[in-house]
Motif scaffolding. Structure first.
Motif, PDB file in Angstrom:
ATOM      1  N   HIS A 173       0.830  -1.222   0.000  1.00  0.00           N
ATOM      2  CA  HIS A 173       0.000   0.000   0.000  1.00  0.00           C
ATOM      3  C   HIS A 173       0.858   1.263   0.000  1.00  0.00           C
ATOM      4  CE1 HIS A 173      -4.025  -1.358   0.002  1.00  0.00           C
ATOM      5  NE2 HIS A 173      -4.073  -1.842   1.235  1.00  0.00           N
ATOM      6  N   GLU A 174       2.065   1.155   0.498  1.00  0.00           N
ATOM      7  CA  GLU A 174       2.936   2.334   0.591  1.00  0.00           C
ATOM      8  C   GLU A 174       3.465   2.766  -0.781  1.00  0.00           C
ATOM      9  OE1 GLU A 174       5.984   1.167   3.280  1.00  0.00           O
ATOM     10  OE2 GLU A 174       4.613   0.936   4.977  1.00  0.00           O
ATOM     11  N   GLN A 175       3.326   1.900  -1.787  1.00  0.00           N
ATOM     12  CA  GLN A 175       3.857   2.212  -3.110  1.00  0.00           C
ATOM     13  C   GLN A 175       2.866   3.069  -3.897  1.00  0.00           C
ATOM     14  OE1 GLN A 175       5.159  -1.381  -5.031  1.00  0.00           O
ATOM     15  NE2 GLN A 175       6.160  -2.141  -3.194  1.00  0.00           N
ATOM     16  N   LYS A 176       3.410   3.988  -4.649  1.00  0.00           N
ATOM     17  CA  LYS A 176       2.560   4.911  -5.419  1.00  0.00           C
ATOM     18  C   LYS A 176       2.263   4.330  -6.802  1.00  0.00           C
ATOM     19  CE  LYS A 176       3.977   9.248  -3.301  1.00  0.00           C
ATOM     20  NZ  LYS A 176       5.164   9.009  -2.496  1.00  0.00           N
ATOM     21  N   GLY A 177       1.114   4.724  -7.341  1.00  0.00           N
ATOM     22  CA  GLY A 177       0.808   4.395  -8.722  1.00  0.00           C
ATOM     23  C   GLY A 177       0.093   3.078  -8.943  1.00  0.00           C
ATOM     24  N   ILE A 178      -0.031   2.265  -7.902  1.00  0.00           N
ATOM     25  CA  ILE A 178      -0.782   1.024  -8.025  1.00  0.00           C
ATOM     26  C   ILE A 178      -1.801   0.943  -6.899  1.00  0.00           C
ATOM     27  CG2 ILE A 178       1.107  -0.262  -9.126  1.00  0.00           C
ATOM     28  CD1 ILE A 178       1.307  -1.664  -6.227  1.00  0.00           C
ATOM     29  N   THR A 179      -2.813   0.112  -7.096  1.00  0.00           N
ATOM     30  CA  THR A 179      -3.832  -0.091  -6.073  1.00  0.00           C
ATOM     31  C   THR A 179      -3.886  -1.567  -5.718  1.00  0.00           C
ATOM     32  OG1 THR A 179      -5.130   1.738  -6.962  1.00  0.00           O
ATOM     33  CG2 THR A 179      -6.261   0.212  -5.491  1.00  0.00           C
ATOM     34  N   ILE A 180      -3.604  -1.894  -4.478  1.00  0.00           N
ATOM     35  CA  ILE A 180      -3.723  -3.266  -3.998  1.00  0.00           C
ATOM     36  C   ILE A 180      -5.052  -3.376  -3.253  1.00  0.00           C
ATOM     37  CG2 ILE A 180      -2.739  -5.091  -2.572  1.00  0.00           C
ATOM     38  CD1 ILE A 180      -1.039  -4.338  -5.027  1.00  0.00           C
ATOM     39  N   THR A 181      -5.940  -4.184  -3.758  1.00  0.00           N
ATOM     40  CA  THR A 181      -7.219  -4.432  -3.100  1.00  0.00           C
ATOM     41  C   THR A 181      -7.074  -5.667  -2.227  1.00  0.00           C
ATOM     42  OG1 THR A 181      -8.406  -3.474  -4.973  1.00  0.00           O
ATOM     43  CG2 THR A 181      -9.663  -4.901  -3.497  1.00  0.00           C
ATOM     44  N   HIS A 182      -7.467  -5.559  -0.972  1.00  0.00           N
ATOM     45  CA  HIS A 182      -7.333  -6.674  -0.034  1.00  0.00           C
ATOM     46  C   HIS A 182      -8.712  -7.081   0.461  1.00  0.00           C
ATOM     47  CE1 HIS A 182      -5.857  -8.312   4.083  1.00  0.00           C
ATOM     48  NE2 HIS A 182      -5.927  -9.276   3.192  1.00  0.00           N
ATOM     49  N   GLU A 183      -9.055  -8.342   0.271  1.00  0.00           N
ATOM     50  CA  GLU A 183     -10.337  -8.871   0.737  1.00  0.00           C
ATOM     51  C   GLU A 183     -10.090 -10.048   1.665  1.00  0.00           C
ATOM     52  OE1 GLU A 183     -13.257  -7.640   0.125  1.00  0.00           O
ATOM     53  OE2 GLU A 183     -13.013  -6.390  -1.666  1.00  0.00           O
ATOM     54  N   VAL A 184     -10.818 -10.088   2.753  1.00  0.00           N
ATOM     55  CA  VAL A 184     -10.716 -11.196   3.715  1.00  0.00           C
ATOM     56  C   VAL A 184     -12.056 -11.928   3.749  1.00  0.00           C
ATOM     57  CG1 VAL A 184     -10.299 -11.849   6.107  1.00  0.00           C
ATOM     58  CG2 VAL A 184      -9.019  -9.941   5.100  1.00  0.00           C
ATOM     59  N   ILE A 185     -11.999 -13.240   3.548  1.00  0.00           N
ATOM     60  CA  ILE A 185     -13.214 -14.061   3.618  1.00  0.00           C
ATOM     61  C   ILE A 185     -13.346 -14.565   5.048  1.00  0.00           C
ATOM     62  CG2 ILE A 185     -14.436 -16.057   2.689  1.00  0.00           C
ATOM     63  CD1 ILE A 185     -13.911 -13.753   0.648  1.00  0.00           C
ATOM     64  N   GLU A 186     -14.334 -14.049   5.739  1.00  0.00           N
ATOM     65  CA  GLU A 186     -14.504 -14.328   7.169  1.00  0.00           C
ATOM     66  C   GLU A 186     -14.776 -15.812   7.395  1.00  0.00           C
ATOM     67  OE1 GLU A 186     -13.780 -13.069  10.671  1.00  0.00           O
ATOM     68  OE2 GLU A 186     -13.881 -11.611   9.032  1.00  0.00           O
ATOM     69  N   GLY A 187     -13.991 -16.411   8.297  1.00  0.00           N
ATOM     70  CA  GLY A 187     -14.191 -17.806   8.670  1.00  0.00           C
ATOM     71  C   GLY A 187     -13.515 -18.828   7.777  1.00  0.00           C
ATOM     72  N   ALA A 188     -12.948 -18.385   6.655  1.00  0.00           N
ATOM     73  CA  ALA A 188     -12.362 -19.327   5.701  1.00  0.00           C
ATOM     74  C   ALA A 188     -10.960 -19.747   6.110  1.00  0.00           C
ATOM     75  CB  ALA A 188     -12.326 -18.707   4.308  1.00  0.00           C
ATOM     76  N   GLY A 189     -10.652 -21.029   5.899  1.00  0.00           N
ATOM     77  CA  GLY A 189      -9.308 -21.534   6.094  1.00  0.00           C
ATOM     78  C   GLY A 189      -8.495 -21.386   4.812  1.00  0.00           C
ATOM     79  N   HIS A 190      -7.318 -21.994   4.788  1.00  0.00           N
ATOM     80  CA  HIS A 190      -6.402 -21.841   3.658  1.00  0.00           C
ATOM     81  C   HIS A 190      -7.001 -22.339   2.349  1.00  0.00           C
ATOM     82  CE1 HIS A 190      -2.447 -21.102   1.962  1.00  0.00           C
ATOM     83  NE2 HIS A 190      -2.384 -22.342   1.488  1.00  0.00           N
TER      84      HIS A 190
END
Length: 217
Positions: A173-190
């Motif tokens: 996220h600290e890098q400029k010019g790109i967008t990292i989207t982060h999604e967490v699936i609640e309760g899911a294992g690996h």
């Protein structure tokens, strides 16, 4: 879906290739989890990612890394597997010379390989990293990360702990010019066992569709 055999650095590689009728269709390769822990291209996450991209309109290739299934060679600590992924992308591009967009998606070990491929191939315009094992592998090569993408993981992942994934996301996220989207699936294992698989795949599809819409505006 046709089985394909294509040349890799250590002999033939076995894959599944799913083309679209549209010659301009975007392309994607899907990378499977660790070969030494039962990872193959028929892993459920990989299989579902493959069809998710196909349903969105991508021409898709998934394949077995060296030493898995009918792919020749033997496990090479990730070095050879990165070369395999590059060969797979070469093969996919040779069959789809008009494709305007190129994506890479990987699960677990495959996410680590996919992010390395992203660094070496500037034509890759987007990525999906599912449960990247940031606790096991060094992702510091992403400096800077050359494309925007989605990182998705389960909140109950014991193989690749969520805290390590979050640390990776925060670093990117600290890098400029790109967008990292982060999604967490609640309760899911690996492995996103049911009922979490559907939610993970729907999240991926929504993200990729949104990115494609933005590109075509």
């Amino acid at each position: 879906m046709p089985e394909v055999i294509f040349p890799g650095p250590e002999g033939r590689l076995e894959g599944r290739y799913h083309p679209q009728k549209d010659r301009d269709a975007p392309i994607a390769i899907i990378l499977h989890p660790h070969p030494q822990f039962g990872g193959t291209m028929n892993n459920r996450v990989v299989y579902n990612l493959h069809y998710a991209f196909y349903e969105i309109g991508f021409t898709v290739l998934r394949f077995n890394f060296r030493g898995v299934g009918r792919s020749q060679g033997e496990y090479d600590q990730g070095v050879g597997e990165l070369s395999d992924a590059a060969a797979a992308l070469d093969y996919l591009q040779s069959m789809n010379t008009s494709a305007k967009h190129c994506w890479v998606a990987g699960f677990s070990f495959g996410a680590w390989i996919g992010m390395q491929l992203l660094m070496r191939r500037p034509e890759i315009t987007g990525f999906v990293s599912v449960a990247p094992p940031a606790n096991m592998y060094d992702f510091s090569f992403l400096a800077p990360c050359p494309a925007s993408g989605l990182i998705i993981n389960g909140s109950a992942d014991r193989v690749a702990p969520p805290a390590d994934t979050l640390a990776l996301v925060n670093k990117l996220h600290e890098q400029k010019g790109i967008t990292i989207t982060h999604e967490v699936i609640e309760g899911a294992g690996h492995f996103f066992e049911d009922p979490h698989m559907d939610r993970m795949i729907e999240t991926v599809k929504a993200y990729v569709r949104r990115r494609l819409t933005e590109k075509t505006r």
